[in-house]
Design an enzyme around this catalytic site. Structure first.
Site, PDB file in Angstrom:
ATOM      1  CD1 TRP A 101      -1.503  -2.439   1.697  1.00 23.06           C
ATOM      2  CD2 TRP A 101      -2.375  -2.166  -0.448  1.00 23.06           C
ATOM      3  NE1 TRP A 101      -2.445  -3.302   2.138  1.00 23.06           N
ATOM      4  CE2 TRP A 101      -2.690  -3.598   0.440  1.00 23.06           C
ATOM      5  CE3 TRP A 101      -3.073  -0.922  -1.301  1.00 23.06           C
ATOM      6  CZ2 TRP A 101      -4.396  -3.796  -0.019  1.00 23.06           C
ATOM      7  CZ3 TRP A 101      -3.905  -1.739  -1.622  1.00 23.06           C
ATOM      8  CH2 TRP A 101      -4.812  -2.882  -1.672  1.00 23.06           C
ATOM      9  CG  ASP A 173      -2.795   4.448   4.617  1.00 27.26           C
ATOM     10  OD1 ASP A 173      -4.236   3.545   5.222  1.00 27.26           O
ATOM     11  OD2 ASP A 173      -2.885   2.936   3.825  1.00 27.26           O
ATOM     12  CE  LYS A 197      -8.104  -3.210   5.620  1.00 23.26           C
ATOM     13  NZ  LYS A 197      -8.025  -3.717   4.626  1.00 23.26           N
TER      14      LYS A 197
END
Length: 362
Positions: A101, A173, A197
Site C-alpha cells: 500500500w 494511512d 477494518k
C-alpha cells in the site's frame, strides 16, 4: 449462526452495532423511514453525523487544531488526493516504504510532484518483514510531507513507535489499524483511513487533518478534491455515504461502551499475545516471517510447512466456523485479521484449533 470472521476487509463489525442497525432499519427514531432515506440536510441525519464526529473527538482526544472529515473513495483515493493537494510540480515528498500500500501511494504521488523513497525495507524476494528504524530514515527537511502506512495488512508488520520527522508534516494511512489504541493525533498533519477494518463498513473514508495543513492545500485543483471544500462544509458539500456514517456512529458507541481506547488496546494486545503465543510454541510448524519488533497486532501472518497444509488449514478452519484465513495472494500462507470486532474468545477458539491441527499434521 454467525461465523468467526477473520477477513482482512471488509471486516466483521461488532454485533451490537449491527443489531442496532437491524432494529432501526425500517423506522429510524420514529420517523417512519430508514436513516438511509433521510435527507443529509435534515436534522435527523445531521444528529447522527454530528454524534459520529463528537464520539471520535472524545475517544481520540482530537485537539481543536484538527478536524474530522468523512469522504469516499477509500484509501486508494487518498493515495492521489494527498499529493494532489500538497505537491506541486518539482516539489518533493518523502515516502517510507513498508508494503504494497505504501508502494501504491508512492506511485500516485508521481503524477503531481517528485516523491522520493526516504526509507524502505523491501527485500530481494519483493517482501517486507519489518518497518524501518529511525536511523535508517533519509529525510528531506524541505519535503512537503512524510508519508507512512501505519500497518501492513498483506505482510503483517506495524509501526509501534512513529518516527520523528522533525518539522515536516507527517501523513499516515491508518486504514487497517485506526482506533486500535489511543493515538496522539497532534503528531500528524493528516491521517486517513478506509473504514472497513476497525471503524465501520466500506463506503466511507475518515480523514483527521490539521486545519493549518488543510489551508495550505492547492487551490488550482477541482473543488471536490480540495480538503478545504469538505472542511468548510462539515463533510456535507455533497451527499455523504449516510448509512455508512450511521454505522460508524454505532461502532463508536460500542467502543465507548467497552471503556474507550485504553480498554480496546488491552483487548487487542491480549488477542495478539494469545495468537503469537500459539505460533511461537510451535516454531517447527508455524513460521511467522515478520521480525518480532514489527509484528502487527491487527494482521498476523504465518506459514505452515507446505502450501498443501496451508490449504488444509484454511479449509478445516472454515468447516469449524472460522473464515477469512487465507493469506493474500502476494504473501501466501495464513493471515489472521483480528480487528477490533474480533473478540479474545474468537482468537482462543482459533488457537485451540491451531494446537489440534499441529497434533494431527505435525
Amino acid at each position: 449462526m454467525r461465523v468467526i470472521n477473520f477477513n482482512a476487509g471488509p471486516a466483521g463489525l461488532p454485533l451490537p452495532a449491527l443489531e442496532q442497525a437491524r432494529d432501526e432499519l425500517l423506522d429510524f427514531h420514529g420517523t417512519g423511514m430508514s436513516v438511509m432515506e433521510h435527507s443529509h440536510r435534515g436534522k435527523d441525519y445531521e444528529g447522527v453525523h454530528d454524534e459520529a464526529v463528537a464520539l471520535l473527538t472524545e475517544l481520540l482526544g482530537i485537539p481543536d487544531t484538527h478536524q474530522v472529515l468523512f469522504l469516499t473513495g477509500g484509501a486508494s483515493q487518498q493515495f492521489a488526493q494527498v499529493p494532489m493537494n500538497f505537491l506541486t510540480p518539482g516539489a518533493s515528498a518523502d515516502y517510507l516504504m513498508t508494503g504494497v500500500w505504501s508502494e501504491k501511494a508512492l506511485d500516485e504521488a508521481k503524477f503531481y510532484g517528485s516523491p522520493r523513497i526516504a526509507a524502505t525495507t523491501l527485500q530481494a524476494d519483493k517482501r517486507y518483514q519489518r518497518v524501518p528504524k529511525q536511523s535508517e530514515l533519509q529525510l528531506d527537511p524541505q519535503a512537503a510531507y512524510v508519508h507512512l502506512t501505519s500497518n501492513n495488512t498483506i505482510f503483517g508488520s506495524q509501526w509501534h513507535t512513529f518516527p520523528d520527522v522533525g518539522r515536516v508534516p507527517l501523513v499516515a494511512d491508518m486504514s487497517s489499524d485506526f482506533l486500535w489504541k489511543p493515538t496522539d493525533v497532534s503528531r500528524f498533519a493528516l491521517i486517513y483511513a478506509g473504514a472497513q477494518k476497525n471503524l465501520g463498513p466500506s463506503g466511507v473514508t475518515l480523514i483527521l487533518a490539521a486545519k493549518d495543513f488543510i489551508a495550505k492545500g492547492r487551490k488550482d485543483i477541482p473543488r471536490y478534491f480540495r480538503y478545504s471544500t469538505h472542511a468548510e462544509n462539515n463533510s456535507l458539500y455533497n451527499t455523504p455515504p449516510t448509512l455508512a456514517i450511521y454505522l460508524v456512529r454505532n461502532v463508536l458507541q460500542w467502543v465507548k461502551g467497552l471503556g474507550g481506547l485504553p480498554a480496546l488496546e488491552q483487548r487487542n494486545r491480549e488477542k495478539a499475545d494469545t495468537l503469537y503465543g500459539a505460533i511461537d510454541r510451535n516454531p517447527g510448524f508455524y513460521r511467522a516471517p515478520v521480525e518480532r519488533e514489527s509484528r502487527s497486532v491487527m494482521n498476523v501472518v504465518f506459514h505452515l510447512p507446505t502450501e498443501e497444509l496451508d490449504a488444509a488449514f484454511v479449509a478445516q478452519a472454515k468447516a469449524a466456523g472460522m473464515v477469512g484465513l487465507k493469506g493474500h495472494r502476494t504473501a501466501g500462507g495464513i493471515r489472521v485479521s483480528q480487528y477490533n470486532a474480533v473478540s479474545p474468545q474468537d482468537v482462543k477458539t482459533l488457537t485451540s484449533f491451531m494446537d489440534h491441527f499441529v497434533k494431527m499434521h505435525g
